[in-house]
Design a protein around this motif. Sequence first.
Motif, PDB file in Angstrom:
ATOM      1  N   ALA A 686     -12.659  49.623  28.503  1.00  0.00           N
ATOM      2  CA  ALA A 686     -12.909  48.365  27.287  1.00  0.00           C
ATOM      3  C   ALA A 686     -11.853  47.206  27.713  1.00  0.00           C
ATOM      4  O   ALA A 686     -12.195  46.074  27.283  1.00  0.00           O
ATOM      5  N   GLU A 687     -10.670  47.569  27.987  1.00  0.00           N
ATOM      6  CA  GLU A 687      -9.676  46.231  28.491  1.00  0.00           C
ATOM      7  C   GLU A 687     -10.038  45.567  29.582  1.00  0.00           C
ATOM      8  O   GLU A 687     -10.042  44.383  29.575  1.00  0.00           O
ATOM      9  N   ALA A 688     -11.079  46.176  30.640  1.00  0.00           N
ATOM     10  CA  ALA A 688     -11.425  45.521  31.621  1.00  0.00           C
ATOM     11  C   ALA A 688     -12.743  44.473  31.098  1.00  0.00           C
ATOM     12  O   ALA A 688     -12.639  43.287  31.757  1.00  0.00           O
ATOM     13  N   ARG A 689     -13.426  44.947  30.277  1.00  0.00           N
ATOM     14  CA  ARG A 689     -14.501  44.280  29.698  1.00  0.00           C
ATOM     15  C   ARG A 689     -13.745  42.952  28.679  1.00  0.00           C
ATOM     16  O   ARG A 689     -14.641  41.836  28.500  1.00  0.00           O
ATOM     17  N   ARG A 690     -12.689  42.984  28.414  1.00  0.00           N
ATOM     18  CA  ARG A 690     -11.967  41.913  27.730  1.00  0.00           C
ATOM     19  C   ARG A 690     -11.425  40.934  28.706  1.00  0.00           C
ATOM     20  O   ARG A 690     -10.833  39.951  28.037  1.00  0.00           O
ATOM     21  N   ARG A 691     -11.444  41.085  29.803  1.00  0.00           N
ATOM     22  CA  ARG A 691     -10.762  40.162  30.725  1.00  0.00           C
ATOM     23  C   ARG A 691     -11.973  39.396  31.675  1.00  0.00           C
ATOM     24  O   ARG A 691     -13.060  40.072  32.018  1.00  0.00           O
ATOM     25  N   PRO A 692     -11.782  38.244  32.276  1.00  0.00           N
ATOM     26  CA  PRO A 692     -12.761  37.643  33.111  1.00  0.00           C
ATOM     27  C   PRO A 692     -12.810  38.402  34.362  1.00  0.00           C
ATOM     28  O   PRO A 692     -11.726  38.754  34.868  1.00  0.00           O
ATOM     29  N   ARG A 693     -14.165  38.396  34.766  1.00  0.00           N
ATOM     30  CA  ARG A 693     -14.319  38.947  36.343  1.00  0.00           C
ATOM     31  C   ARG A 693     -13.829  38.206  37.546  1.00  0.00           C
ATOM     32  O   ARG A 693     -13.388  38.638  38.296  1.00  0.00           O
ATOM     33  N   ILE A 694     -13.992  36.950  37.175  1.00  0.00           N
ATOM     34  CA  ILE A 694     -13.368  35.990  38.040  1.00  0.00           C
ATOM     35  C   ILE A 694     -11.852  35.734  38.369  1.00  0.00           C
ATOM     36  O   ILE A 694     -11.266  35.755  37.020  1.00  0.00           O
TER      37      ILE A 694
END
Length: 699
Positions: A686-694
């Motif tokens: 969930a935290e990863a989805r809230r942060r930009p991939r780039i």
Amino acid sequence: ACAERTAQLHRRLSYAPAAVVPLHWLSLLPLAVLRSLGAILGKRPDRTLSEWGAAVTAAVRPGAVARTRRGIRQERAASWAQLAPLRVTGTELRHRLDDDVPAGTGRGDLHFFSGGGAWVVLAALVVSVIAFLSLLAWPVLGGGALAPMRATLGGLWADASYGLRPLGWDSSGPADPWSAVIALLGSLWPAAPSRTIVVLWVLALPLAALGGWFAATRFTDRALLRAVAAVAWALAPSLLDALISGRPTVVIAHLLLPWLVWTGAVAQRSWSAAGVASIVAVGVVACAPSVGPALAIVWIIGIVLTAALRRGRGIARIIWLAVPTAVVFAPLLWHRVRTGDLWSLLADPGVPLADSGGTDLGRRLALGLGFPGGDGWAALSGLPVSTWSLLLVAPLFVLALAAPVIGRTLPAVVLAIAALAGLGTALAAIGIAVASDAQQIVTLWPGAALSLYWLAVVCAAVLALDALPARPPLRTVLGTLVMVALAVSAVPALTAPLRGTAAITESTSSTLPAYVEAEGRGGLSTATFVLTPTPDGAVVTDVVWGETASLGGQSTLRSARLSADRGDELTARYAAQLIADPEGPVVGDLAAHGVAYVLLGGADVGTDAGVDAATGMSRQAETSLDQRDDLEIVGDTAKGKLWRITADVTARSADDDGAAWRVGLLQAGIVIVALLLALPTRRSLAEARRRPRIVGLRS
């Protein structure tokens, strides 16, 4: 956290019924173990020390528990059932914490299929099958630095364990981490471990394209630019050279490097990413120890940037990246410290393979362009290599040089430092010799360092393309130009197997005769004494334990050392006695050490004079061995002429000092911790989805 957990345990011991207090006390340490594992799985490894500290503190304070229990009996207390409605449940707490996580910029889907990534990988697979079509029918791959694997899983992991080495008279010590990589790879096909190398060769191009595509997702969300990175990485000169020259260490390191970028670039954000990156880093350095210093430079920069830009948040995750590698290499490092030969830690693992490229200006220019051994166009066109190479790679390098100016500054600068570190390592490697193969000096191979250099250049070029305006379609034109130019540069390498100029060949399941292979599959208790005449009239000796000189059984303890050891002196003396004295007691000495066979290999010849010298020595050795009463002729084989020792052979004693188990448990333990950290949880996802991939974007 330690004080809070200590209070919880104290309360548990204080409020529990008297009959179960001893059970609670006995469960303190087991619970600490389980909760430590839970903390690692929950991506909070910092709580493990708190768990153990609280457990020990609660266990050694029975007096405090007794005083609290006396006070409870004297005071009026409410039951837990009365307090339960007032407590916050775990589910409510998780929802509250999830609501408190900042939304950030978020991220969309990868679009691997809709964005063309799958088509690039499929195209790379088609090209690979066409280029390496003959490999599909080969059971074992040979040539270059390739060798067969052990036939059993037990043999694969025995080669990777601490103790007696499977090559040499009595070599003992830690195995190269490379041996564990080979054991893991061979375990994927237990019925025929050697076939995994064949499959790896055929799948190398599509796997490289896949890794390059995912690495590009850290720098752009545009489908075309990800395809450019995938094509550029799959057609990297270092990978193609390793495939046609038979260098498995470079192939595996090349396939792992983009995943190190993909996970390491965001390791400061997530323990899952840090766990995966730490495991990939072990694999890269195990395959190419000479790349370790360059990666260490990038790692230090990551620590500095995390401390400066994030005020230290996530710095423990960055530090963790080097911990598994340090632990895995610790036994080998300690061995080299004791022998005073630290430079040998940089030696390339696996079968020693000499570099005939030289160190002149032309070679260094080729390295600067990314080619470890030339681009192959000289053999096809007769034109200077530098002319074609400069034209074909120029678009990629021009874009990479423009990245710090027009692209995102911070990631571009980090990539520039990584590129310089990789290129500097490659330029230095061709002049550093820490290993040998019989009479040949073996310098470090620059291929893996050039892979690091090429990856940084490709990612920098993607940054530059990403910064170009959409109109006019300059980005599309330049991206297409890069892919076409690199495809042309790859033509000599991709056609080498079809033209018969590649070093890779079909091999057999053993480097020894089939008779020895069948007898030696039971383990490493007996050996074969191998004699190989050389063009200068000498004889190279080796002692091979078990059924083959395996790929995972190679050891830098033998190939990279300062001087000959006692085992080398004994084998040289025994070889001389076998050839010069047909009646001496040398065969009995060999049998007492575990040698069961003597193999006179084919003469290693070069010039006409070498043919005469090698043939003369071979005939002399064969005559002497035929005259011995304690040797029984097995016959001529494809590997040479074989004799069996008729005396009672004393089996090799196992190394039972316990060091193998201690070292293995320590290394396996740290890898297991890294794997537990790598496993994602619902909250981490969930935290990863809230942060930009780039990376490098301001959120």
